[in-house]
Design a protein around this motif. Sequence first.
Motif, mmCIF file in Angstrom:
data_model
loop_
_atom_site.group_PDB
_atom_site.id
_atom_site.type_symbol
_atom_site.label_atom_id
_atom_site.label_comp_id
_atom_site.label_asym_id
_atom_site.label_seq_id
_atom_site.Cartn_x
_atom_site.Cartn_y
_atom_site.Cartn_z
ATOM 1 N N TRP A 3 0.798 -1.279 0.038
ATOM 2 C CA TRP A 3 -0.087 0.059 0.006
ATOM 3 C C TRP A 3 0.928 1.320 0.110
ATOM 4 O O TRP A 3 0.581 2.286 -0.651
ATOM 5 C CB TRP A 3 -1.075 -0.092 1.113
ATOM 6 C CG TRP A 3 -2.054 0.845 1.037
ATOM 7 C CD1 TRP A 3 -2.319 1.783 2.222
ATOM 8 C CD2 TRP A 3 -3.274 0.743 0.164
ATOM 9 N NE1 TRP A 3 -3.501 2.570 1.582
ATOM 10 C CE2 TRP A 3 -3.921 1.588 0.568
ATOM 11 C CE3 TRP A 3 -3.472 0.124 -0.934
ATOM 12 C CZ2 TRP A 3 -5.289 2.022 -0.081
ATOM 13 C CZ3 TRP A 3 -4.651 0.297 -1.775
ATOM 14 C CH2 TRP A 3 -5.478 1.284 -1.216
ATOM 15 N N THR A 60 -3.904 -1.923 -8.728
ATOM 16 C CA THR A 60 -4.380 -2.481 -7.486
ATOM 17 C C THR A 60 -5.080 -3.711 -7.896
ATOM 18 O O THR A 60 -5.061 -5.028 -7.388
ATOM 19 C CB THR A 60 -5.222 -1.726 -6.576
ATOM 20 O OG1 THR A 60 -4.628 -0.417 -6.158
ATOM 21 C CG2 THR A 60 -5.491 -2.279 -5.336
ATOM 22 N N TRP A 61 -5.934 -3.614 -8.737
ATOM 23 C CA TRP A 61 -6.806 -4.551 -9.177
ATOM 24 C C TRP A 61 -5.927 -5.531 -9.857
ATOM 25 O O TRP A 61 -6.283 -6.925 -9.934
ATOM 26 C CB TRP A 61 -8.024 -4.192 -10.300
ATOM 27 C CG TRP A 61 -9.012 -3.577 -9.475
ATOM 28 C CD1 TRP A 61 -9.344 -2.324 -9.689
ATOM 29 C CD2 TRP A 61 -9.919 -3.974 -8.398
ATOM 30 N NE1 TRP A 61 -10.273 -1.599 -8.847
ATOM 31 C CE2 TRP A 61 -10.669 -2.935 -8.098
ATOM 32 C CE3 TRP A 61 -10.011 -5.131 -7.972
ATOM 33 C CZ2 TRP A 61 -11.693 -3.007 -7.025
ATOM 34 C CZ3 TRP A 61 -10.958 -5.384 -6.789
ATOM 35 C CH2 TRP A 61 -11.843 -4.268 -6.601
ATOM 36 N N LYS A 80 -3.289 4.780 -9.535
ATOM 37 C CA LYS A 80 -4.585 4.352 -10.422
ATOM 38 C C LYS A 80 -5.117 3.078 -9.785
ATOM 39 O O LYS A 80 -4.123 1.915 -9.888
ATOM 40 C CB LYS A 80 -4.626 4.647 -11.948
ATOM 41 C CG LYS A 80 -4.437 5.947 -12.355
ATOM 42 C CD LYS A 80 -4.493 6.093 -13.912
ATOM 43 C CE LYS A 80 -4.369 7.481 -14.274
ATOM 44 N NZ LYS A 80 -4.321 7.804 -15.795
ATOM 45 N N PRO A 81 -6.317 2.841 -9.665
ATOM 46 C CA PRO A 81 -6.734 1.493 -9.104
ATOM 47 C C PRO A 81 -6.549 0.376 -9.990
ATOM 48 O O PRO A 81 -6.720 -0.836 -9.389
ATOM 49 C CB PRO A 81 -8.379 1.852 -9.058
ATOM 50 C CG PRO A 81 -8.654 3.281 -8.809
ATOM 51 C CD PRO A 81 -7.385 3.814 -9.907
#
Lengths: 210, 126
Positions: free
Chosen positions: B75, B88-89, B84-85
């Motif tokens: 994190w 993470t995905w 940008k997410p």
Amino acid sequence: MAEPLTAHPTVAEADAHAPVAHIEHDTNTGISNTKLAMWLFLASECLLFGGLISTYLLYKNPLEGPSGADLFDIPFTSASSFVLLMSSLTMVLAVSAIERGDHHRMRIWLGSTALLGSTFVAGQIYEFTAFYREGLGFTTSRFSSAFYTLTGFHGVHVTVGIIMLVVLVMLSIRGRLPEHRSETVEVVGLYWHFVDIVWILIFAIVYLIP
Amino acid sequence: MTTVSTHDPVPTELLDGAEKPYSRDKVYVLTAVFLAVLTALEVAVVEVDFVLWSGPMLVPVLLILMAVKFFAVAWIFMHLKFDKPILTWAFYAGLITAVLVYLGMLTAFRIWWPGAQDVEPGQTGA
């Protein structure tokens, strides 16, 4: 439209000056393909290490030869883990330095990261040698095969990371790592942090959980 | 343009694929201190016999500490908090797939059954 890369002067010794804004990436995601590819590679590495850790869990009880509980030196491995954790700090500080345009600090932090990584690998070699002298060879038992394969694969990953760090320092010294290419340092940093989080799993699952 | 000092966050225009400015260096140092404390706590859990984590609670406590350390590094140090997410995905897709695949594999090998790991080659384990 972004100006061409060749318009940027190289900055071998121009430390602590104004950082240069990133060139906009002409991709659907707005993220460079290199960075996205590294994240996808790390996602695939989860499957590799997941397989190795699962195999270790299946074979952790040796049917013959010494077990982990007989051999593991928890204080020594804890010190190694601490060294690798701190190398993640020096790595993120190196990324932070190049993003701020500070080449001098970046080289110091990259060198520190490589040194801490080398200390970790040296500790792992010492540990393997000690275990071998205690009678735990690669083919001694199913436990030893699974243990050496898992921790050895991780050690190889750390070694590859150290080589990449040294190459980055050499590129920086030669002035071939300007701020607009700070993404290169960040991508190597992602790899290094991943190696660290894999060790977090190995340290707990292999060494600490009875 | 002025130099961005280590006391300031790195602005998004200097970053690749970031949604928020990256942390000041102080945040990274504090995160490292937090990780070091958790590592010391992990070792203490194993070495010191204490009522809170003795017996059946030992493994869950160690797994929780391990997970907190894992996600703290991902994190903060790997900047998932700021990027940008999609990143993470992408990472969590691989992680969750790996966890599910290998939980299935370990179940198929009956690892959760007592004594399953002590089976000699050639035996069924039943």
